[in-house]
Write an enzyme that holds these catalytic residues in place. Structure first.
Site, short mmCIF file in Angstrom:
data_model
loop_
_atom_site.label_atom_id
_atom_site.label_comp_id
_atom_site.label_asym_id
_atom_site.label_seq_id
_atom_site.Cartn_x
_atom_site.Cartn_y
_atom_site.Cartn_z
N ASN A 1 -8.72 -9.14 6.09
CA ASN A 1 -10.16 -9.40 7.09
C ASN A 1 -10.89 -10.02 6.80
O ASN A 1 -10.82 -11.27 5.59
CB ASN A 1 -10.50 -8.16 7.64
CG ASN A 1 -10.71 -7.06 6.64
OD1 ASN A 1 -11.78 -7.40 5.37
ND2 ASN A 1 -9.82 -6.34 5.45
N LYS B 1 9.70 -14.30 -0.91
CA LYS B 1 9.22 -15.11 0.90
C LYS B 1 10.51 -15.36 1.28
O LYS B 1 11.70 -15.67 1.46
CB LYS B 1 8.96 -16.92 -0.41
CG LYS B 1 8.64 -17.54 0.90
CD LYS B 1 7.91 -19.13 0.56
CE LYS B 1 7.20 -19.30 1.74
NZ LYS B 1 7.60 -21.15 1.59
N ASP C 1 -6.80 7.68 3.71
CA ASP C 1 -8.25 7.08 4.00
C ASP C 1 -8.49 7.65 2.83
O ASP C 1 -9.27 8.67 2.35
CB ASP C 1 -8.42 8.20 5.41
CG ASP C 1 -10.02 7.97 5.39
OD1 ASP C 1 -11.23 7.65 5.32
OD2 ASP C 1 -10.24 8.36 6.62
N LEU D 1 -12.07 7.20 1.89
CA LEU D 1 -13.84 7.74 1.99
C LEU D 1 -13.64 9.41 1.55
O LEU D 1 -14.18 10.52 1.67
CB LEU D 1 -14.93 6.84 2.67
CG LEU D 1 -15.70 7.84 3.51
CD1 LEU D 1 -16.39 8.07 2.22
CD2 LEU D 1 -15.93 6.95 4.22
N PHE E 1 -19.22 3.71 5.42
CA PHE E 1 -20.05 1.88 6.36
C PHE E 1 -18.19 2.06 7.72
O PHE E 1 -17.24 2.40 7.21
CB PHE E 1 -19.53 0.30 5.39
CG PHE E 1 -20.35 0.02 4.80
CD1 PHE E 1 -21.90 1.37 4.03
CD2 PHE E 1 -21.58 -0.90 5.70
CE1 PHE E 1 -22.66 0.89 3.64
CE2 PHE E 1 -22.88 -1.33 5.78
CZ PHE E 1 -23.16 0.00 4.15
N LYS F 1 -17.23 8.52 13.76
CA LYS F 1 -16.25 8.41 12.41
C LYS F 1 -17.01 8.99 11.53
O LYS F 1 -16.19 9.54 10.95
CB LYS F 1 -16.72 7.00 12.73
CG LYS F 1 -15.88 6.79 10.90
CD LYS F 1 -16.31 5.16 10.32
CE LYS F 1 -15.36 4.46 9.14
NZ LYS F 1 -15.08 3.37 9.20
N LYS G 1 -15.52 11.77 9.84
CA LYS G 1 -14.35 11.20 7.75
C LYS G 1 -15.80 13.14 6.92
O LYS G 1 -15.40 13.12 6.05
CB LYS G 1 -14.93 10.73 7.12
CG LYS G 1 -14.57 9.11 8.12
CD LYS G 1 -14.15 8.09 7.58
CE LYS G 1 -13.72 7.12 7.27
NZ LYS G 1 -12.46 6.62 7.06
#
Ligand SMILES: Cc1cc2nc3c(=O)[nH]c(=O)nc-3n(C[C@H](O)[C@H](O)[C@H](O)COP(=O)(O)O)c2cc1C
Length: 396
Positions: free
Chosen positions: A211, A290, A309, A311, A326, A340, A344
Site C-alpha cells: 500500500n 514466478k 488483527d 492491535l 491509527f 474502529k 479494537k
C-alpha cells in the site's frame, strides 16, 4: 524549524573533526538556532575562527583574558542566555579537563561556570587508542555521572588511518541529538513499541501487494518518543527511511511477520502504537515460483485470506500496554475512526485521511478517546508526532 529561537553555545577543541563542526553549526542555524562559537587555541590550529564567525554571524571567542564582549566576563556571560552548551569535537585532553573541573582557558572555565540546568552535550572525537585508554574511559564515566549527555563516538575509518571507535558523529546525527536534548522528557524511563510502514504480501517470489504508506508518520513518532526519553523499538515494514537515532529497528515484510515481531517484543512495554498500514488480506494461493503468462492469455486468479488483527490481539492481552491505534480512512473519518476504536477495545485512536497524507511530510490528526475528540491541526509529521507523544504521556 526544530531549533527555532534556541541559543546554542558551540565549543570547539583541537581535533581533526573540527572540519565537521562548520557543517554542524550551519545545520543548527538552518533549524532556527543562534550559534555562539568558542574555540580553544588547539581548535584554531584546525579551523579558523573566521570560518566559524562567517558561518554563524557572531564573533568567535577564545581568550579569557582579552575577549571581553560588552566589557563583561565571557566565561560567565556567554552561557547565561544559552539553551544548551555543546562541545564538538571534544578532545581527550578536554574530556580530562571536564572530568576534573579544570578552568585554564575560556572554554573550560565557561563549562565550569555554566548554569547547571542547561543541557551539556559532549561529542568526543579522537584516535581509537586514545579513546580506549583507561584514563579516557574514566573521564568519560565521570563526565556522564556529572550529567553530561555524551553523543557518540562512532566507529570506523579515522583520519589517522586507523579503524576503530573515536570518530565524531556526523553533523546530521549531532543535530538530531541536540534537538532531542531540548525536548521535554515526558516519557522518561518508558518502553514503547511502534509499528510503521506498509506490509508487503507476496503473490509469487517477485511480486506482491502493498500500500502507499511511506512509514514517515510512524518513524516521526519513534523519533519523538525517543526524544521524550523513552526506550523505543520500531517494527517496520519495507520503507526507504533512515532509522531515527537511538531507536531499535526490526525489519519485517508481511503482516504475519509483523505480528510475530510484535508478539516477541511486547512484554514489558508500557505503550504500543500501531501506526503501520497492515494489509487486511494476504494472498492465500501465493505461488512458490514466478507466475508466467500463458499463451491463451489466461490471467491468474488470486484468492485472499484475512490477516491477523495485531492491535486487537495486543489490546486483548491480560495486562496490555497502553494501546494507540491509527486509522487511515478515505472518507467519514470521524465515524469510521470511533467505530474502529470501540471494535479494537483501545483507549486512544488517531485518525487521518490516508490518501491525503501517505508519502507526504505533513498531516492532520484527530485523536479519539473516551472523552471525545481532539484535533491536532495541520503541521509537519515531526511536529504532530511530538504533540501526539505529549498527549499520550498525559493519558498514561
Ligand atoms: C594533527 C593533529 C590531530 C589531532 N587530533 C586530535 C583528535 O582528533 N582528538 C584529540 O583528542 N586530540 C587530537 N589531537 C591532540 C590535541 O590537539 C591536543 O591534545 C591538544 O592539546 C588539545 O587541546 P584542547 O583540548 O585545548 O583543544 C591532535 C593533534 C594533532 C597535531
Amino acid at each position: 524549524m526544530d531549533l527555532s529561537g534556541k541559543k546554542i553555545l558551540l565549543g570547539l577543541t583541537g581535533g581533526i573533526a573540527c572540519y565537521k563542526s562548520a557543517e554542524f553549526a550551519r545545520a543548527m542555524i538552518k533549524e532556527g538556532a543562534t550559534v555562539q562559537v568558542v574555540m580553544t587555541d588547539g581548535a584554531k590550529e584546525f579551523i579558523t575562527p573566521l570560518t566559524m564567525q562567517a558561518l554563524t554571524g557572531h564573533t568567535v571567542y577564545s581568550n579569557q583574558w582579552d575577549d571581553q564582549p560588552d566589557n563583561k566576563m565571557p566565561h560567565i556571560d556567554l552561557t547565561r542566555q544559552a539553551d544548551a552548551v555543546v562541545i564538538a569535537p571534544c578532545t581527550a585532553n578536554f574530556m580530562s579537563k571536564l572530568a576534573n573541573g579544570l578552568g585554564d582557558d575560556l572554554l573550560s572555565t565557561l563549562c565550569l561556570a555554566r548554569p547547571a540546568h542547561i543541557p551539556f552535550i559532549v561529542a568526543p572525537a579522537m584516535n581509537a587508542e586514545m579513546w580506549k585508554k583507561p584514563a579516557t574511559q574514566r573521564n568519560l564515566n565521570q563526565i556522564k555521572e556529572d550529567g553530561a549527555l555524551v553523543m557518540g563516538p562512532a566507529s570506523g575509518f579515522q583520519a589517522c588511518g586507523e579503524i576503530g571507535d573515536g570518530r565524531m558523529l556526523e553533523p546530521a546525527q549531532m543535530l538530531e541529538e541536540v534537538i532531542a536534548a531540548l525536548q521535554p522528557k515526558v516519557l522518561k524511563n518508558r518502553r514503547i513499541l511502534i509499528t510503521a510502514g506498509p506490509t508487503f504480501e507476496p503473490i509469487d517470489p517477485v511480486r506482491g501487494i502493498t500500500n502507499r504508506s511511506s512509514g514517515k508518520m510512524g518513524y516521526a513518532i519513534a523519533r519523538a518518543a525517543r526524544e521524550a526519553g523513552a526506550s523505543v523499538t520500531l517494527i517496520s515494514g519495507p520503507t526507504a527511511l533512515d532509522t531515527p537515532y537511538h531507536v531499535n529497528r526490526v525489519d519485517v515484510m508481511t503482516a504475519i511477520e509483523m505480528r510475530d515481531a510484535v508478539m516477541s517484543h511486547i512484554s514489558h512495554q508500557d505503550i504500543f502504537i500501531s501506526v503501520a498500514a497492515v494489509a487486511d488480506w494476504r494472498v492465500a494461493n501465493a505461488s512458490d515460483q514466478k507466475i508466467k503468462k500463458n499463451k491463451n492469455g489466461d490471467t491468474p486468479t488470486l484468492e485472499f485470506t484475512e490477516n491477523p488483527d495485531i492491535l486487537a490481539s495486543i489490546a486483548a492481552l491480560p495486562d496490555p500496554p497502553y494501546c494507540v491505534g491509527f486509522a487511515a480512512e478515505s472518507e467519514k473519518l470521524r465515524q469510521h475512526a470511533e467505530e474502529k476504536r470501540r471494535k479494537k477495545g483501545i483507549p486512544l485512536l488517531v485518525g487521518n485521511i490516508g490518501h491525503e497524507t501517505f508519502g507526504k511530510d505533513d498531516n492532520t490528526l484527530i485523536l479519539f478517546d473516551d472523552t471525545g475528540t481532539l484535533e491536532l491541526p495541520h503541521g509537519s509529521k515531526q511536529l504532530l508526532a511530538r504533540q501526539l507523544i505529549e498527549q499520550i504521556a498525559k493519558r498514561l
